[in-house]
Write a protein that holds these residues in place. Structure first.
Motif, PDB file in Angstrom:
ATOM      1  N   SER A   1       0.821  -1.208   0.000  1.00 52.95           N
ATOM      2  CA  SER A   1       0.000   0.000   0.000  1.00 52.95           C
ATOM      3  C   SER A   1       0.861   1.268   0.000  1.00 52.95           C
ATOM      4  O   SER A   1       1.826   1.365   0.762  1.00 52.95           O
ATOM      5  N   PRO A   2       0.535   2.258  -0.817  1.00 55.81           N
ATOM      6  CA  PRO A   2       1.264   3.529  -0.801  1.00 55.81           C
ATOM      7  C   PRO A   2       1.003   4.337   0.466  1.00 55.81           C
ATOM      8  O   PRO A   2       1.701   5.320   0.727  1.00 55.81           O
ATOM      9  N   LYS A   3       0.032   3.927   1.266  1.00 53.77           N
ATOM     10  CA  LYS A   3      -0.283   4.637   2.505  1.00 53.77           C
ATOM     11  C   LYS A   3       0.601   4.207   3.674  1.00 53.77           C
ATOM     12  O   LYS A   3       0.526   4.789   4.758  1.00 53.77           O
ATOM     13  N   LEU A   4       1.440   3.206   3.448  1.00 59.71           N
ATOM     14  CA  LEU A   4       2.325   2.740   4.518  1.00 59.71           C
ATOM     15  C   LEU A   4       3.423   3.747   4.807  1.00 59.71           C
ATOM     16  O   LEU A   4       3.811   4.549   3.956  1.00 59.71           O
ATOM     17  N   ASP A   5       3.956   3.670   6.019  1.00 63.21           N
ATOM     18  CA  ASP A   5       5.098   4.486   6.428  1.00 63.21           C
ATOM     19  C   ASP A   5       6.213   4.343   5.393  1.00 63.21           C
ATOM     20  O   ASP A   5       6.636   3.237   5.068  1.00 63.21           O
ATOM     21  N   ALA A   6       6.684   5.475   4.869  1.00 60.63           N
ATOM     22  CA  ALA A   6       7.671   5.450   3.778  1.00 60.63           C
ATOM     23  C   ALA A   6       9.107   5.392   4.264  1.00 60.63           C
ATOM     24  O   ALA A   6      10.030   5.342   3.455  1.00 60.63           O
ATOM     25  N   ASP A   7       9.337   5.409   5.568  1.00 60.59           N
ATOM     26  CA  ASP A   7      10.693   5.379   6.110  1.00 60.59           C
ATOM     27  C   ASP A   7      11.447   4.155   5.587  1.00 60.59           C
ATOM     28  O   ASP A   7      11.015   3.022   5.795  1.00 60.59           O
ATOM     29  N   PRO A   8      12.589   4.345   4.915  1.00 63.93           N
ATOM     30  CA  PRO A   8      13.309   3.197   4.335  1.00 63.93           C
ATOM     31  C   PRO A   8      13.818   2.201   5.375  1.00 63.93           C
ATOM     32  O   PRO A   8      13.928   1.007   5.078  1.00 63.93           O
ATOM     33  N   THR A   9      14.121   2.659   6.601  1.00 66.70           N
ATOM     34  CA  THR A   9      14.579   1.720   7.624  1.00 66.70           C
ATOM     35  C   THR A   9      13.448   0.793   8.060  1.00 66.70           C
ATOM     36  O   THR A   9      13.687  -0.336   8.491  1.00 66.70           O
ATOM     37  N   PHE A  10      12.211   1.264   7.956  1.00 63.20           N
ATOM     38  CA  PHE A  10      11.057   0.425   8.253  1.00 63.20           C
ATOM     39  C   PHE A  10      10.722  -0.482   7.072  1.00 63.20           C
ATOM     40  O   PHE A  10      10.358  -1.647   7.250  1.00 63.20           O
ATOM     41  N   ARG A  11      10.858   0.041   5.871  1.00 68.15           N
ATOM     42  CA  ARG A  11      10.510  -0.736   4.682  1.00 68.15           C
ATOM     43  C   ARG A  11      11.416  -1.952   4.482  1.00 68.15           C
ATOM     44  O   ARG A  11      11.051  -2.891   3.789  1.00 68.15           O
ATOM     45  N   THR A  12      12.590  -1.944   5.100  1.00 69.82           N
ATOM     46  CA  THR A  12      13.426  -3.151   5.096  1.00 69.82           C
ATOM     47  C   THR A  12      12.617  -4.346   5.598  1.00 69.82           C
ATOM     48  O   THR A  12      12.682  -5.447   5.033  1.00 69.82           O
ATOM     49  N   PHE A  13      11.834  -4.123   6.646  1.00 66.80           N
ATOM     50  CA  PHE A  13      11.090  -5.209   7.264  1.00 66.80           C
ATOM     51  C   PHE A  13       9.871  -5.612   6.438  1.00 66.80           C
ATOM     52  O   PHE A  13       9.440  -6.763   6.499  1.00 66.80           O
ATOM     53  N   LEU A  14       9.354  -4.680   5.656  1.00 61.69           N
ATOM     54  CA  LEU A  14       8.284  -5.040   4.730  1.00 61.69           C
ATOM     55  C   LEU A  14       8.813  -6.006   3.678  1.00 61.69           C
ATOM     56  O   LEU A  14       8.133  -6.967   3.289  1.00 61.69           O
ATOM     57  N   GLY A  15      10.030  -5.742   3.208  1.00 62.09           N
ATOM     58  CA  GLY A  15      10.652  -6.643   2.239  1.00 62.09           C
ATOM     59  C   GLY A  15      10.897  -8.021   2.803  1.00 62.09           C
ATOM     60  O   GLY A  15      10.705  -9.039   2.117  1.00 62.09           O
ATOM     61  N   ILE A  16      11.320  -8.077   4.075  1.00 60.91           N
ATOM     62  CA  ILE A  16      11.538  -9.373   4.729  1.00 60.91           C
ATOM     63  C   ILE A  16      10.226 -10.138   4.828  1.00 60.91           C
ATOM     64  O   ILE A  16      10.164 -11.346   4.559  1.00 60.91           O
ATOM     65  N   ALA A  17       9.151  -9.435   5.212  1.00 58.70           N
ATOM     66  CA  ALA A  17       7.852 -10.097   5.358  1.00 58.70           C
ATOM     67  C   ALA A  17       7.352 -10.665   4.039  1.00 58.70           C
ATOM     68  O   ALA A  17       6.690 -11.708   4.005  1.00 58.70           O
TER      69      ALA A  17
END
Length: 446
Positions: A374-390
């Motif tokens: 979703s484009p509404k998710l927190d855009a912080d790249p340090t957080f998005r690392t974990f989205l990629g893992i999931a």
């Protein structure tokens, strides 16, 4: 702010497991014949307790009630699994209709005991195709032996936090991708004082540190805990021996178990301002996605980044994977309003906008495929690392068991002995571990 929930092999989890195992064969019986359009008040029990968490829950309920004005939700927070399980066995008007738990390892007991209702009939009659909605690893830890008694309600993933300033001083250009790179970087990042004691350790692999439960690092090997018949097979899986061998090598390369353990005892509490990574005592650290929020709030006195945990050298193509766990939600078998309860469970777990809003509020990983992109998710790249893992196809979650976290606790206790050098014959030790797990499982089934 979201604090980490202890989701694996911990005594608190086992306390709940003990209650599940004693006297839970006859849960109170509810009904799935209610009219979901009729006015009703649902009892929703959950474990969230901090002000920010409670606000996120209350906001979610308010959104649900606007969509379903005939359904009122009475939420009770800070409920432990053991309290919930006592109420589910007793039933009655004060018992919960909708339940959630931070202890994914107990899903096998929730399903096999019958205390959580099978959700497949509700999924089918409302047209929810679970395989399309939820990532495969998350779906796996919400079912047991074909019974889907829970659904994912946000997720936690584990990755690598690293001190960018320390990396720059050591001349290291990027975080390690493989275990051999991790060992090399850990040695280069280790700093000592003039008397030889540690000032900074590159990476602390010791299992007693904070979130370093063995199963989380072991996930990088993609282990198979049980065979198709439910028998433990850790001794038969070559990954298990390689995992323990690699962990010992990481310890030995940085000075040995004794010195690293002594250094660990100087660390402050995990959730305090004296956290070892926050104070610079660790240059790299395995932790969950929530840590980033805490590092920003502290704030950390150095630049930091996130990355997936390294993988074994012979599995370099799986880099990006990680350990997954999370909160689960379901319907109490004792509820007499199961169709109305399903409307709440479906909203909390399936509705994309709700999952995204809840994930952003709690700084957790969303638990549906649509929410993850979703484009509404927190855009912080340090957080998005974990989205990629999931979302990574090789990421794994612990398999459910009839006795909950008991097999994970056995693995943890064994890990303590291995890292301390008390297991002289690793092959024999692993065979003994399998035998112990199988004996515990047999006892639970009987």
């Amino acid at each position: 702010m979201l604090l980490p929930r202890l989701r694996t092999c911990l005594p608190a989890a086992l306390a709940g497991a003990g209650l599940l195992l004693s006297g839970c064969a006859r849960p109170a019986v509810g009904s799935d014949r209610d009219d979901p359009t009729a006015p009703v008040t649902l009892n929703f029990w959950h474990g969230w307790s901090t002000p920010d968490e409670v606000k996120a829950i209350d906001d979610s309920i308010a959104r649900f009630e606007r969509l379903h004005p005939h359904i009122r939700v009475r939420a009770t927070g800070n409920v432990t699994d053991d309290t919930m399980n006592q109420a589910l066995r007793a039933g009655g008007g004060d018992a919960p209709d909708v339940v959630s738990s931070f202890t994914t390892n107990n899903v096998g007991q929730y399903c096999s005991s019958g205390m959580w209702a099978d959700l497949d009939p509700f999924l089918k009659k409302t047209g929810v195709v679970k395989e399309k909605v939820f990532p495969k690893p998350l779906l796996a830890y919400t079912q047991y032996r074909g019974k889907q008694c829970a659904l994912p309600l946000l997720a936690d993933t584990y990755g690598l936090y690293y001190n960018k300033d320390a990396f720059e001083k050591a001349g290291i250009s990027r975080p390690p991708h493989t275990m051999s790179e991790l060992k090399k970087d850990a040695v280069e990042l280790t700093r000592r004082t003039t008397d030889g004691t540690y000032r900074q350790l590159g990476f602390m692999p010791n299992f007693r540190l904070y979130q370093n439960s063995p199963d989380r690092l072991f996930a990088q090997w993609g282990p198979t805990y049980f065979d198709r018949n439910g028998k433990a097979q850790l001794a038969k899986d070559p990954a298990t021996k390689d995992f323990f061998t690699t962990q010992r090598e990481l310890i030995d390369a940085q000075g040995g178990y004794g010195p690293t353990e002594r250094f660990r005892t100087t660390f402050g509490d995990e959730m305090s301002s004296q956290n070892a990574f926050l104070t610079g005592k660790l240059a790299m650290h395995m932790d969950g996605e929530w840590r980033g929020l805490l590092l920003r709030k502290a704030p950390a006195p150095f630049a930091w980044g996130t990355a997936p945990m390294p993988v074994p050298d012979d599995r370099a193509d799986t880099y990006g994977r990680g350990c997954l766990t999370g909160t689960v939600a379901g319907i109490a078998h004792s509820s007499r309003h199961q169709n109305a309860a399903w409307e709440l469970v479906k909203f909390l777990t399936v509705d994309t906008d709700q999952v995204v809003a809840f994930a952003n509020a709690l700084h957790n990983v969303p638990s549906t495929n649509a929410a993850l992109t979703s484009p509404k998710l927190d855009a912080d790249p340090t957080f998005r690392t974990f989205l990629g893992i999931a979302a990574h196809p090789h990421s794994t979650a612990l398999p459910p068991s009839i006795n909950g976290a008991q097999y994970v606790t056995a693995l943890q206790d064994f890990g303590y002995d291995v890292e301390a050098g008390k297991v002289r014959d690793l092959d024999a030790g692993l065979r003994g571990l399998d035998a112990q797990i199988d004996a515990d499982t047999l006892q639970s089934e009987n």
